[in-house]
Design an enzyme around this catalytic site. Structure first.
Site, PDB file in Angstrom:
ATOM      1  N   ILE A  19      56.146  22.961  62.448  1.00 54.02           N
ATOM      2  CA  ILE A  19      55.732  22.246  61.231  1.00 54.02           C
ATOM      3  C   ILE A  19      54.279  22.578  60.906  1.00 54.02           C
ATOM      4  CG2 ILE A  19      55.341  19.947  60.232  1.00 54.02           C
ATOM      5  CD1 ILE A  19      57.820  18.988  61.823  1.00 54.02           C
ATOM      6  N   ASP A  62      42.307  19.966  72.594  1.00 56.88           N
ATOM      7  CA  ASP A  62      43.452  19.116  72.913  1.00 56.88           C
ATOM      8  C   ASP A  62      43.188  17.762  72.240  1.00 56.88           C
ATOM      9  OD1 ASP A  62      45.101  17.203  74.305  1.00 56.88           O
ATOM     10  OD2 ASP A  62      45.335  18.669  75.916  1.00 56.88           O
ATOM     11  N   ASN A  89      49.387  16.111  62.979  1.00 52.05           N
ATOM     12  CA  ASN A  89      50.742  16.624  63.217  1.00 52.05           C
ATOM     13  C   ASN A  89      51.029  16.890  64.689  1.00 52.05           C
ATOM     14  OD1 ASN A  89      53.210  18.368  62.573  1.00 52.05           O
ATOM     15  ND2 ASN A  89      51.802  19.913  63.402  1.00 52.05           N
ATOM     16  N   TYR A 153      58.025   8.146  73.054  1.00 54.84           N
ATOM     17  CA  TYR A 153      57.695   8.913  71.843  1.00 54.84           C
ATOM     18  C   TYR A 153      57.970   8.055  70.605  1.00 54.84           C
ATOM     19  CZ  TYR A 153      58.802  12.527  68.264  1.00 54.84           C
ATOM     20  OH  TYR A 153      58.885  13.298  67.124  1.00 54.84           O
ATOM     21  N   LYS A 157      55.478   6.752  67.682  1.00 53.85           N
ATOM     22  CA  LYS A 157      55.685   7.069  66.255  1.00 53.85           C
ATOM     23  C   LYS A 157      55.769   5.778  65.431  1.00 53.85           C
ATOM     24  CE  LYS A 157      55.886  11.644  66.452  1.00 53.85           C
ATOM     25  NZ  LYS A 157      54.809  12.463  65.870  1.00 53.85           N
TER      26      LYS A 157
HETATM   27  P1  NAD Z   1      56.194  22.158  67.937  1.00 49.01           P
HETATM   28  O1  NAD Z   1      56.424  21.962  69.394  1.00 49.01           O
HETATM   29  O2  NAD Z   1      56.715  23.382  67.265  1.00 49.01           O
HETATM   30  O3  NAD Z   1      54.642  22.047  67.610  1.00 49.01           O
HETATM   31  C1  NAD Z   1      53.823  21.061  68.187  1.00 49.01           C
HETATM   32  C2  NAD Z   1      52.396  21.597  68.157  1.00 49.01           C
HETATM   33  O4  NAD Z   1      51.528  20.587  68.687  1.00 49.01           O
HETATM   34  C3  NAD Z   1      52.224  22.838  69.021  1.00 49.01           C
HETATM   35  O5  NAD Z   1      51.510  23.829  68.305  1.00 49.01           O
HETATM   36  C4  NAD Z   1      51.436  22.344  70.223  1.00 49.01           C
HETATM   37  O6  NAD Z   1      50.566  23.317  70.791  1.00 49.01           O
HETATM   38  C5  NAD Z   1      50.644  21.201  69.583  1.00 49.01           C
HETATM   39  N1  NAD Z   1      50.224  20.262  70.605  1.00 49.01           N
HETATM   40  C6  NAD Z   1      50.987  19.642  71.536  1.00 49.01           C
HETATM   41  N2  NAD Z   1      50.243  18.876  72.325  1.00 49.01           N
HETATM   42  C7  NAD Z   1      48.966  19.015  71.890  1.00 49.01           C
HETATM   43  C8  NAD Z   1      47.724  18.486  72.292  1.00 49.01           C
HETATM   44  N3  NAD Z   1      47.655  17.647  73.338  1.00 49.01           N
HETATM   45  N4  NAD Z   1      46.607  18.822  71.615  1.00 49.01           N
HETATM   46  C9  NAD Z   1      46.671  19.669  70.561  1.00 49.01           C
HETATM   47  N5  NAD Z   1      47.821  20.216  70.125  1.00 49.01           N
HETATM   48  C10 NAD Z   1      48.940  19.890  70.789  1.00 49.01           C
HETATM   49  O7  NAD Z   1      56.776  20.847  67.264  1.00 49.01           O
HETATM   50  P2  NAD Z   1      57.092  20.491  65.752  1.00 49.01           P
HETATM   51  O8  NAD Z   1      58.550  20.272  65.663  1.00 49.01           O
HETATM   52  O9  NAD Z   1      56.404  21.423  64.815  1.00 49.01           O
HETATM   53  O10 NAD Z   1      56.399  19.049  65.693  1.00 49.01           O
HETATM   54  C11 NAD Z   1      55.290  18.742  64.893  1.00 49.01           C
HETATM   55  C12 NAD Z   1      55.276  17.239  64.663  1.00 49.01           C
HETATM   56  O11 NAD Z   1      56.481  16.859  64.003  1.00 49.01           O
HETATM   57  C13 NAD Z   1      55.219  16.414  65.954  1.00 49.01           C
HETATM   58  O12 NAD Z   1      54.367  15.302  65.758  1.00 49.01           O
HETATM   59  C14 NAD Z   1      56.649  15.955  66.123  1.00 49.01           C
HETATM   60  O13 NAD Z   1      56.749  14.752  66.835  1.00 49.01           O
HETATM   61  C15 NAD Z   1      57.071  15.772  64.673  1.00 49.01           C
HETATM   62  N6  NAD Z   1      58.520  15.758  64.461  1.00 49.01           N
HETATM   63  C16 NAD Z   1      59.268  16.865  64.744  1.00 49.01           C
HETATM   64  C17 NAD Z   1      60.651  16.804  64.532  1.00 49.01           C
HETATM   65  C18 NAD Z   1      61.568  17.987  64.823  1.00 49.01           C
HETATM   66  O14 NAD Z   1      62.794  17.819  64.797  1.00 49.01           O
HETATM   67  N7  NAD Z   1      61.043  19.169  65.082  1.00 49.01           N
HETATM   68  C19 NAD Z   1      61.238  15.639  64.038  1.00 49.01           C
HETATM   69  C20 NAD Z   1      60.435  14.536  63.760  1.00 49.01           C
HETATM   70  C21 NAD Z   1      59.068  14.620  63.972  1.00 49.01           C
END
Ligand code: NAD
Length: 262
Positions: A19, A62, A89, A153, A157
């Site tokens: 995302i 981080d 995000n 989680y 959220k």
């Molecule tokens: P992803 O795993 O592709 O990306 C997550 C990103 O966050 C990664 O680039 C990672 O390096 C970074 N990250 C993780 N821990 C970190 C930290 N401690 N400090 C800095 N960066 C950190 O996941 P995504 O699916 O792109 O998720 C993005 C957001 O969307 C998240 O908040 C997730 O909860 C939310 N979300 C995702 C989904 C889904 O189905 N993919 C659904 C609902 C919500």
């Protein structure tokens, strides 16, 4: 004499994930200068190359480390200007059930998804308030609205919704808006481990989504771009599901209840 209007500056955390990349691309395409923030310096550098380094700056940190994040964002701001839009995000889930949740995994999920978002806000809040304008968009989840597994989680959220409301009410008079986008399933690397275990997992989930598909990262980025824009100037403290209708009701159950097909 009228000068060129300053370029809007948008900070994206978790920028190199599924995302996050779509967010960076979409806000950059809208003409914003983008602060690309994630914890892996190599991935941040690669994404900046892809986006065009001129319009971007890195903030490698981080989000659970408030001091490191403040330092990295502070250096980025010194280079590119104050942040107008924050998309908080960065996130991720560990234990899938209460039975498998440990003290450590509970703390990890709250620290990343809720406290990390608060740390991100703290890097921009004073500046937004001083300038009398700012938009914050949190990436929440449908897990913050209903029980769908991953309890810690989900609690984090759900906490983001409460936190966004607190920001909206306390700092609305200072021109700050805060909203939450709550995605359903989005096709991103966060699913890689489950797709490896079951390659059909995302296809099977489609039956729960009235719009007949799971989301692509661009669907989430589009909603964030709107909430960050002046078109959303009267919207604050809101939690917007971007979930293809998942939270609107249960089509599978409706069919079982009524003995009709939907
Ligand atoms: P992803 O795993 O592709 O990306 C997550 C990103 O966050 C990664 O680039 C990672 O390096 C970074 N990250 C993780 N821990 C970190 C930290 N401690 N400090 C800095 N960066 C950190 O996941 P995504 O699916 O792109 O998720 C993005 C957001 O969307 C998240 O908040 C997730 O909860 C939310 N979300 C995702 C989904 C889904 O189905 N993919 C659904 C609902 C919500």
């Amino acid at each position: 004499m009228t000068g060129t209007p300053a370029r809007r500056v948008t900070l994206v955390t978790g920028a190199t994930g599924g995302i996050g990349r779509a967010l960076c691309r979409r806000f950059a395409a809208a003409g914003d200068a983008v602060i690309v923030s994630d914890r892996d310096a190599g991935a941040v550098a690669a994404l900046r190359m892809e986006l065009g380094e001129a319009g971007t700056v890195a903030a490698v940190a981080d989000v659970t480390d408030a001091v490191a994040l403040a330092g990295a964002v502070g250096r980025a701001v010194a280079e590119i200007g104050p942040v107008d839009v924050l998309v908080a995000n960065a996130g991720g889930a560990s234990a899938a059930s209460i039975a498998t949740t440990t003290e450590a995994s509970w703390r990890r999920d709250l620290e990343l998804n809720l406290t990390g978002a608060m740390h991100s806000v703290e890097t921009v809040r004073a500046g937004m308030v001083a300038r009398g304008k700012g938009a914050i968009v949190f990436i929440g989840s449908v897990n913050g609205l209903a029980m769908l597994g991953h309890p810690a989680y989900s609690a984090a959220k759900a906490g983001l919704i409460s936190y966004a409301r607190a920001l909206a009410v306390e700092f609305g008079p200072k021109g700050l808006r805060a909203n939450v986008v709550c995605p359903g399933t989005v096709r991103t690397p966060a699913w890689a481990e489950r797709v490896a275990r079951d390659p059909q997992v995302l296809d099977r989930l489609v039956k729960w989504y009235p719009l007949g598909r799971v989301a692509e990262p661009e669907d989430i980025a589009a909603a964030c771009l709107f909430l960050a824009s002046d078109d959303a100037r009267m919207i604050t403290g809101a939690a917007l599901p971007v979930d293809g209708g998942l939270m609107a009701g249960n089509r599978v159950m409706a069919a079982e209840l009524t003995l009709e097909s939907f």
